[in-house]
Motif scaffolding. Structure first.
Motif, PDB file in Angstrom:
ATOM      1  N   ARG A   1       0.796  -1.231   0.000  1.00 17.51           N
ATOM      2  CA  ARG A   1       0.000   0.000   0.000  1.00 17.51           C
ATOM      3  C   ARG A   1       0.828   1.280   0.000  1.00 17.51           C
ATOM      4  NH1 ARG A   1      -3.571  -2.277  -2.333  1.00 17.51           N
ATOM      5  NH2 ARG A   1      -5.290  -3.285  -1.255  1.00 17.51           N
ATOM      6  N   THR A   2       2.065   1.225   0.421  1.00 19.02           N
ATOM      7  CA  THR A   2       2.876   2.451   0.328  1.00 19.02           C
ATOM      8  C   THR A   2       3.535   2.575  -1.038  1.00 19.02           C
ATOM      9  OG1 THR A   2       4.646   1.263   1.462  1.00 19.02           O
ATOM     10  CG2 THR A   2       3.413   2.854   2.759  1.00 19.02           C
ATOM     11  N   VAL A   3       3.887   1.452  -1.653  1.00 26.77           N
ATOM     12  CA  VAL A   3       4.594   1.511  -2.939  1.00 26.77           C
ATOM     13  C   VAL A   3       3.620   1.750  -4.099  1.00 26.77           C
ATOM     14  CG1 VAL A   3       5.981   0.187  -4.576  1.00 26.77           C
ATOM     15  CG2 VAL A   3       6.508   0.095  -2.147  1.00 26.77           C
ATOM     16  N   GLN A   4       2.442   1.143  -3.981  1.00 28.61           N
ATOM     17  CA  GLN A   4       1.457   1.190  -5.077  1.00 28.61           C
ATOM     18  C   GLN A   4       1.173   2.607  -5.607  1.00 28.61           C
ATOM     19  OE1 GLN A   4      -2.119  -0.795  -3.912  1.00 28.61           O
ATOM     20  NE2 GLN A   4      -2.510  -1.575  -5.969  1.00 28.61           N
ATOM     21  N   PRO A   5       0.793   3.570  -4.755  1.00 21.36           N
ATOM     22  CA  PRO A   5       0.473   4.891  -5.310  1.00 21.36           C
ATOM     23  C   PRO A   5       1.663   5.559  -5.995  1.00 21.36           C
ATOM     24  CG  PRO A   5       0.402   4.942  -2.907  1.00 21.36           C
ATOM     25  CD  PRO A   5       0.563   3.517  -3.312  1.00 21.36           C
ATOM     26  N   VAL A   6       2.856   5.360  -5.467  1.00 26.08           N
ATOM     27  CA  VAL A   6       4.035   5.985  -6.068  1.00 26.08           C
ATOM     28  C   VAL A   6       4.295   5.368  -7.441  1.00 26.08           C
ATOM     29  CG1 VAL A   6       6.477   6.488  -5.776  1.00 26.08           C
ATOM     30  CG2 VAL A   6       4.990   6.366  -3.786  1.00 26.08           C
ATOM     31  N   LEU A   7       4.121   4.075  -7.516  1.00 27.86           N
ATOM     32  CA  LEU A   7       4.331   3.365  -8.775  1.00 27.86           C
ATOM     33  C   LEU A   7       3.300   3.818  -9.807  1.00 27.86           C
ATOM     34  CD1 LEU A   7       6.473   1.303  -9.325  1.00 27.86           C
ATOM     35  CD2 LEU A   7       4.867  -0.507  -8.772  1.00 27.86           C
ATOM     36  N   GLU A   8       2.066   4.053  -9.329  1.00 26.96           N
ATOM     37  CA  GLU A   8       1.009   4.516 -10.233  1.00 26.96           C
ATOM     38  C   GLU A   8       1.324   5.898 -10.776  1.00 26.96           C
ATOM     39  OE1 GLU A   8      -2.443   4.135  -7.829  1.00 26.96           O
ATOM     40  OE2 GLU A   8      -2.824   2.078  -8.497  1.00 26.96           O
ATOM     41  N   ASP A   9       2.027   6.711  -9.987  1.00 29.76           N
ATOM     42  CA  ASP A   9       2.307   8.094 -10.366  1.00 29.76           C
ATOM     43  C   ASP A   9       3.461   8.231 -11.350  1.00 29.76           C
ATOM     44  OD1 ASP A   9       0.302   9.232  -9.081  1.00 29.76           O
ATOM     45  OD2 ASP A   9       1.435   9.968  -7.362  1.00 29.76           O
ATOM     46  N   ILE A  10       4.224   7.181 -11.555  1.00 27.16           N
ATOM     47  CA  ILE A  10       5.359   7.303 -12.473  1.00 27.16           C
ATOM     48  C   ILE A  10       4.833   7.425 -13.892  1.00 27.16           C
ATOM     49  CG2 ILE A  10       7.362   6.125 -13.431  1.00 27.16           C
ATOM     50  CD1 ILE A  10       7.875   4.924 -10.744  1.00 27.16           C
ATOM     51  N   GLU A  11       5.169   8.537 -14.550  1.00 28.75           N
ATOM     52  CA  GLU A  11       4.645   8.757 -15.894  1.00 28.75           C
ATOM     53  C   GLU A  11       5.252   7.743 -16.859  1.00 28.75           C
ATOM     54  OE1 GLU A  11       6.508  11.166 -14.353  1.00 28.75           O
ATOM     55  OE2 GLU A  11       5.569  13.139 -14.572  1.00 28.75           O
ATOM     56  N   LYS A  12       4.383   7.315 -17.772  1.00 30.45           N
ATOM     57  CA  LYS A  12       4.817   6.400 -18.813  1.00 30.45           C
ATOM     58  C   LYS A  12       5.920   7.062 -19.642  1.00 30.45           C
ATOM     59  CE  LYS A  12       2.466   3.967 -22.423  1.00 30.45           C
ATOM     60  NZ  LYS A  12       1.787   4.766 -23.436  1.00 30.45           N
ATOM     61  N   GLU A  13       5.829   8.372 -19.755  1.00 28.92           N
ATOM     62  CA  GLU A  13       6.780   9.121 -20.575  1.00 28.92           C
ATOM     63  C   GLU A  13       8.221   8.961 -20.109  1.00 28.92           C
ATOM     64  OE1 GLU A  13       5.710  13.206 -20.801  1.00 28.92           O
ATOM     65  OE2 GLU A  13       4.203  12.851 -22.335  1.00 28.92           O
ATOM     66  N   LEU A  14       8.404   8.806 -18.791  1.00 28.65           N
ATOM     67  CA  LEU A  14       9.764   8.663 -18.278  1.00 28.65           C
ATOM     68  C   LEU A  14      10.401   7.405 -18.839  1.00 28.65           C
ATOM     69  CD1 LEU A  14       9.505   9.706 -14.540  1.00 28.65           C
ATOM     70  CD2 LEU A  14      10.457  10.977 -16.442  1.00 28.65           C
ATOM     71  N   GLU A  15       9.612   6.328 -18.853  1.00 29.24           N
ATOM     72  CA  GLU A  15      10.138   5.068 -19.371  1.00 29.24           C
ATOM     73  C   GLU A  15      10.339   5.141 -20.877  1.00 29.24           C
ATOM     74  OE1 GLU A  15       8.023   1.612 -17.625  1.00 29.24           O
ATOM     75  OE2 GLU A  15       7.316   3.170 -16.276  1.00 29.24           O
ATOM     76  N   GLU A  16       9.410   5.839 -21.537  1.00 30.72           N
ATOM     77  CA  GLU A  16       9.559   6.000 -22.985  1.00 30.72           C
ATOM     78  C   GLU A  16      10.813   6.806 -23.298  1.00 30.72           C
ATOM     79  OE1 GLU A  16       4.869   5.844 -24.367  1.00 30.72           O
ATOM     80  OE2 GLU A  16       5.865   7.766 -24.204  1.00 30.72           O
ATOM     81  N   ALA A  17      11.028   7.862 -22.515  1.00 32.25           N
ATOM     82  CA  ALA A  17      12.213   8.691 -22.732  1.00 32.25           C
ATOM     83  C   ALA A  17      13.471   7.852 -22.558  1.00 32.25           C
ATOM     84  CB  ALA A  17      12.211   9.877 -21.765  1.00 32.25           C
ATOM     85  N   ALA A  18      13.492   7.016 -21.521  1.00 30.80           N
ATOM     86  CA  ALA A  18      14.662   6.177 -21.267  1.00 30.80           C
ATOM     87  C   ALA A  18      14.888   5.215 -22.439  1.00 30.80           C
ATOM     88  CB  ALA A  18      14.481   5.410 -19.972  1.00 30.80           C
ATOM     89  N   ALA A  19      13.797   4.625 -22.929  1.00 32.19           N
ATOM     90  CA  ALA A  19      13.922   3.695 -24.049  1.00 32.19           C
ATOM     91  C   ALA A  19      14.429   4.404 -25.298  1.00 32.19           C
ATOM     92  CB  ALA A  19      12.574   3.024 -24.335  1.00 32.19           C
ATOM     93  N   MET A  20      13.937   5.627 -25.524  1.00 32.47           N
ATOM     94  CA  MET A  20      14.377   6.390 -26.695  1.00 32.47           C
ATOM     95  C   MET A  20      15.868   6.709 -26.617  1.00 32.47           C
ATOM     96  SD  MET A  20      11.421   7.342 -28.603  1.00 32.47           S
ATOM     97  CE  MET A  20      12.688   7.301 -29.745  1.00 32.47           C
ATOM     98  N   LEU A  21      16.378   6.799 -25.385  1.00 32.08           N
ATOM     99  CA  LEU A  21      17.801   7.097 -25.217  1.00 32.08           C
ATOM    100  C   LEU A  21      18.644   5.826 -25.229  1.00 32.08           C
ATOM    101  CD1 LEU A  21      17.390   9.845 -22.514  1.00 32.08           C
ATOM    102  CD2 LEU A  21      18.246  10.187 -24.817  1.00 32.08           C
TER     103      LEU A  21
END
Lengths: 360, 277
Positions: B157-177
Motif C-alpha cells: 500500500r505504500t509503494v502502489q500509489p508511487v508506482l502509479e504516479d510514475i509517468e509512462k513518458e519517463l520510461e519511454e524517454a529512457a527507451a528512446m535514449l
C-alpha cells in the motif's frame, strides 16, 4: 536521413487515429505536423519513433523498412511535451543518461562523457545548471535540457511532440527561433507536432496539415497559407470570415454582392462557402461606384502595427460579424469611430462550391 | 523587532498545535512514560538482571531477527505484488487488490490459528514440508511466516500509489535514449520508489515487532527457541511481576525507537541526497 511513411493506419477501438497516411520527409528538413487535437498528429509521430505500433503500413528510414525495429535501435531523438526529465538525477546526469546506458564496448570514457555533456549544456546555454535537479528549473529551461538529452545520443532524426505547448507565450517565441537555428546547425531531419499554426508556419520548412486521421495538405508555409487546399485548411490557418452564397457559371453571389470567380466557370448553380482573410477586406467610407456591403463599426482594437475592426453587417435579424484588419495609416485616413457606418468588400476570396449538395 | 504581529494565511496554528500536543500526550507519551516510571522502582542491578536474563535475550533476538527478515522479504514481494497490480491488467485484479488488505482487517488471533492449522505436521502445507525436514509450526520459521503475513499490506500500500504516479513518458524517454528495460528499472523507476519502499519496510518492521496475536499460536512459545518478547511481557504480567514486565517493555521501546530513528534518517538521506541544490 529520409523518412517515408507508406499506407499507415492506426485505430484505437472504433476511433480511427490514422487513415492510410503517406508522407515523404526529406533529409535535413524541418517538418511540422499541424492539426487540432485528435487529428492523429501525435500518434503519427509516436509511430515514427517506435513508441506506438501501426495496424498496417510501413515506416522507412533511408529506404530501409523500420516498422518493426525496436525504439532503442532507431537512433531517434524524442522530446516530450512535458519534458519527461528524470527527477532523481541532476541535469548533468539527465543529459549523460543516453551515453551511460550504452553497452560497455560502445560507452565513451567518463572523461569523454563529461566533455560531451558540457558541450551540449553549452549548446543549450544552460551549463551553469549542471548540478541542479529538474524541479529547480523553469519550464523553458527544462525543455532545453530535454532537447540536450535527446541530442546526446547523436540522433539522425529528432522528433518533438508539442515541444513548446506547456510554455508561456514569450518563452515559446524564443525557443521557436532557437529550435530553427539548432536544426540548421545540427544537420538533422526533424519533425515536430503542434496545434499552433503560427508556430508551424514560422519554424517549419514544410507543414503537414492533419485532420481526423487524414492529411489535408502538405506544403511550404506560404503554400498552405496562401493556397489552402480545402475549407478545413483555410479555417485552421489564421482568422477568416466565412460567407455563404451561391455560385453559377463563374459568378458568385455572396451576401448580395456579385463577384467574378472565373475558376468556377463550370459551376451550375451550387451552394458555396467563401473565405476572406481579415486583411483582404477593404474598408471605405463611401461606395466608390462598386458594389459593397454596408456595415457599422462595433469594436476597434488598435494595438500593434495593425488595427483590428469588428464590423456588423445587416439588420437585427440577419446581422453577422465581419472581422477586418487595416494598416495604421489607413485607419488614420478613415478616422473611424465606434458606431459609424462603413462599406466593405472582399479584395480576395477563396470559394469552395459544395458539389455534393442536392439542389434545393 | 516588528511591531506588527505576523498572521499566517492558515488560521488556528496555536489551537491546532495545542490540541496535537495534548492528544499526543494523552494517547502516546503518558502511557509510555508510565512504563519508564514504573520500571524506575527497580534498582539498576535488578533491572539489568531482568532484561539480560538468557531467556529474555533469546526473545529479543527472535523478535527483532524474525521481524527484520519478514520486513525484508515483504519489501521484495510487496514491491513485486504492487508492480503486478499497477502494471498488468488481469482477470480478478480487483479481488486480488482487495485481498491485500485482509491481513490489516483480520483479527490477529484468527490469522494465527489459520496459519497454525495450515503449517502443522498434518496441515495443508505442513504435510508436504514435514517430509522435507522443514518444520514451520512451533519453530522460529513459524514466527517468521506469521510476521510476513501481517506485514505484506504495509509495503504494497505504500509503494502502489508511487508506482502509479510514475509517468509512462519517463520510461519511454529512457527507451528512446537506448536504455534496456532493466536499466530503466534500476536507474529511473527504483530510485523513484525507494523512499516509499523504505517507508513500507519500516511500517512492516514496526508492526512485526509489536505483533502478538498471530504469532503466539504458531510459535509454540518454547522458551529460548520460539518465544517472542511481547509474550514474555504477558507471562510476567500473569505472574504479577509488573515491574519486570515494564522493564522488558522499556528495553523493547528503546530498541524499536532507535531502529525506527535509523530508518527515518535513512529515508531523510535518500530524499535529501537529490534535493540538495
Amino acid at each position: 536521413m529520409s523518412i517515408e511513411i507508406r499506407n499507415l493506419s492506426r485505430q484505437f477501438g472504433s476511433f480511427v487515429a490514422l487513415h492510410n497516411i503517406n508522407l515523404q520527409v526529406n533529409p535535413g528538413e524541418l517538418l511540422a505536423l499541424l492539426g487540432p487535437s485528435g487529428s492523429g498528429k501525435t500518434t503519427l509521430l509516436r509511430i515514427i519513433a517506435g513508441l506506438e505500433t501501426a495496424d498496417s503500413g510501413q515506416v522507412l528510414f533511408n529506404q530501409e523498412d523500420s516498422t518493426t525495429k525496436h525504439v532503442r535501435d532507431r537512433h531517434v531523438g524524442f522530446v516530450f511535451q512535458h519534458y519527461a526529465l528524470f527527477r532523481n538525477m541532476t541535469i548533468f546526469e539527465n543529459v549523460a543518461f543516453g551515453l551511460r546506458v550504452r553497452p560497455r564496448k560502445e560507452r565513451p570514457s567518463a572523461k569523454e562523457i563529461t566533455r560531451r555533456v558540457t558541450e551540449l549544456l553549452q549548446l543549450v546555454q544552460l551549463d551553469w545548471l549542471a548540478d541542479r535537479y529538474p524541479h529547480q528549473l523553469s519550464g523553458g529551461q527544462r525543455q532545453r535540457i530535454a532537447l540536450a538529452r535527446a541530442l546526446a545520443v547523436e540522433p539522425s532524426v529528432l522528433l518533438l511532440d508539442e515541444p513548446f505547448g506547456a510554455l508561456d507565450a514569450k518563452v515559446r517565441k524564443e525557443l521557436r527561433t532557437w529550435l530553427r537555428k539548432l536544426h540548421d546547425d545540427m544537420h538533422m531531419t526533424s519533425i515536430f507536432v503542434t496545434h499552433d499554426q503560427d508556430e508551424a508556419l514560422e519554424v517549419a520548412d514544410r507543414v503537414v496539415v492533419m485532420n481526423r486521421g487524414h492529411i489535408e495538405q502538405v506544403g511550404s508555409p506560404n503554400e498552405v497559407y496562401e493556397k489552402p487546399a480545402n475549407p478545413f485548411v483555410y479555417e485552421f490557418l489564421g482568422h477568416v470570415n466565412l460567407f455563404h452564397g451561391r455560385v453559377h457559371h463563374g459568378q458568385a453571389w455572396i451576401s448580395g454582392l456579385k463577384i467574378d470567380v472565373p475558376e468556377h466557370a463550370a459551376a451550375e448553380d451550387l451552394n458555396a462557402i467563401a473565405y476572406v482573410r481579415p486583411h483582404d477586406i477593404e474598408v471605405s467610407r463611401t461606395i466608390n461606384g462598386e458594389p459593397a456591403l454596408a456595415a457599422h463599426v462595433v469594436h476597434i482594437l488598435s494595438i500593434g502595427p495593425v488595427v483590428r475592426l469588428e464590423l456588423v453587417h445587416g439588420d437585427d435579424l440577419t446581422q453577422r460579424t465581419i472581422h477586418a484588419t487595416i494598416s495604421k495609416e489607413r485607419f488614420r485616413e478613415l478616422q473611424l469611430i465606434k458606431g459609424e457606418q462603413v462599406f466593405v468588400k472582399p479584395r480576395r476570396l477563396a470559394l469552395f462550391p459544395n458539389h455534393d449538395q442536392k439542389q434545393e | 523587532m516588528s511591531k506588527h504581529k505576523h498572521h499566517s494565511v492558515l488560521p488556528g496554528f496555536n489551537l491546532a498545535l495545542g490540541f496535537t500536543l495534548l492528544y499526543l500526550s494523552l494517547v502516546v507519551l503518558i502511557p509510555l512514560s508510565a512504563a519508564f516510571i514504573h520500571t524506575a522502582k527497580l534498582t539498576w542491578p535488578e533491572f539489568w538482571n531482568t532484561v539480560t536474563a538468557p531467556r529474555v535475550v533469546a526473545s529479543y533476538r527472535l523478535t527483532f531477527g524474525a521481524s527484520f527478515a519478514a520486513a525484508v522479504v515483504n519489501a521484495f514481494f510487496g514491491l513485486l505484488v504492487a508492480w503486478v497490480l499497477v502494471r498488468y491488467p488481469f482477470p480478478g485484479k480487483r479481488l486480488v487488490d482487495a485481498l491485500i488488505d485482509l491481513p490489516f482487517a483480520l483479527p490477529t488471533s484468527v490469522a494465527g490459528i489459520t496459519l497454525t492449522a495450515i503449517y502443522v505436521g498434518n496441515g495443508w502445507i505442513g504435510q508436504y514440508l514435514e517430509p522435507l525436514g522443514i518444520k514451520v509450526a512451533f519453530t522460529p520459521i513459524g514466527v517468521f511466516v506469521a510476521l510476513t503475513f501481517i506485514g505484506l499490506p504495509f509495503v504494497v500500500r505504500t509503494v502502489q500509489p508511487v508506482l502509479e504516479d510514475i509517468e509512462k513518458e519517463l520510461e519511454e524517454a529512457a527507451a528512446m535514449l537506448g536504455a534496456t528495460r532493466w536499466q530503466t528499472f534500476r536507474r529511473i523507476i527504483f530510485p523513484t520508489i525507494l523512499p516509499a519502499l523504505t517507508t513500507g519496510f519500516a511500517l512492516a518492521f514496526a508492526r512485526a515487532i509489536g505483533e502478538y496475536g498471530s504469532v503466539i499460536f504458531i510459535a509454540g512459545n518454547i522458551p529460548m527457541v520460539s518465544e517472542i518478547t511481547p509474550l514474555l511481557i504477558i507471562t510476567k504480567l500473569e505472574q504479577y511481576d509488573y515491574t519486570g514486565a515494564t522493564a522488558i517493555a522499556v528495553v523493547m521501546l528503546i530498541i524499536s525507537f532507535v531502529l525506527l530513528l535509523i530508518i527515518n534518517l535513512l529515508q531523510w538521506w535518500i530524499r535529501h541526497r537529490k534535493a540538495i541544490a
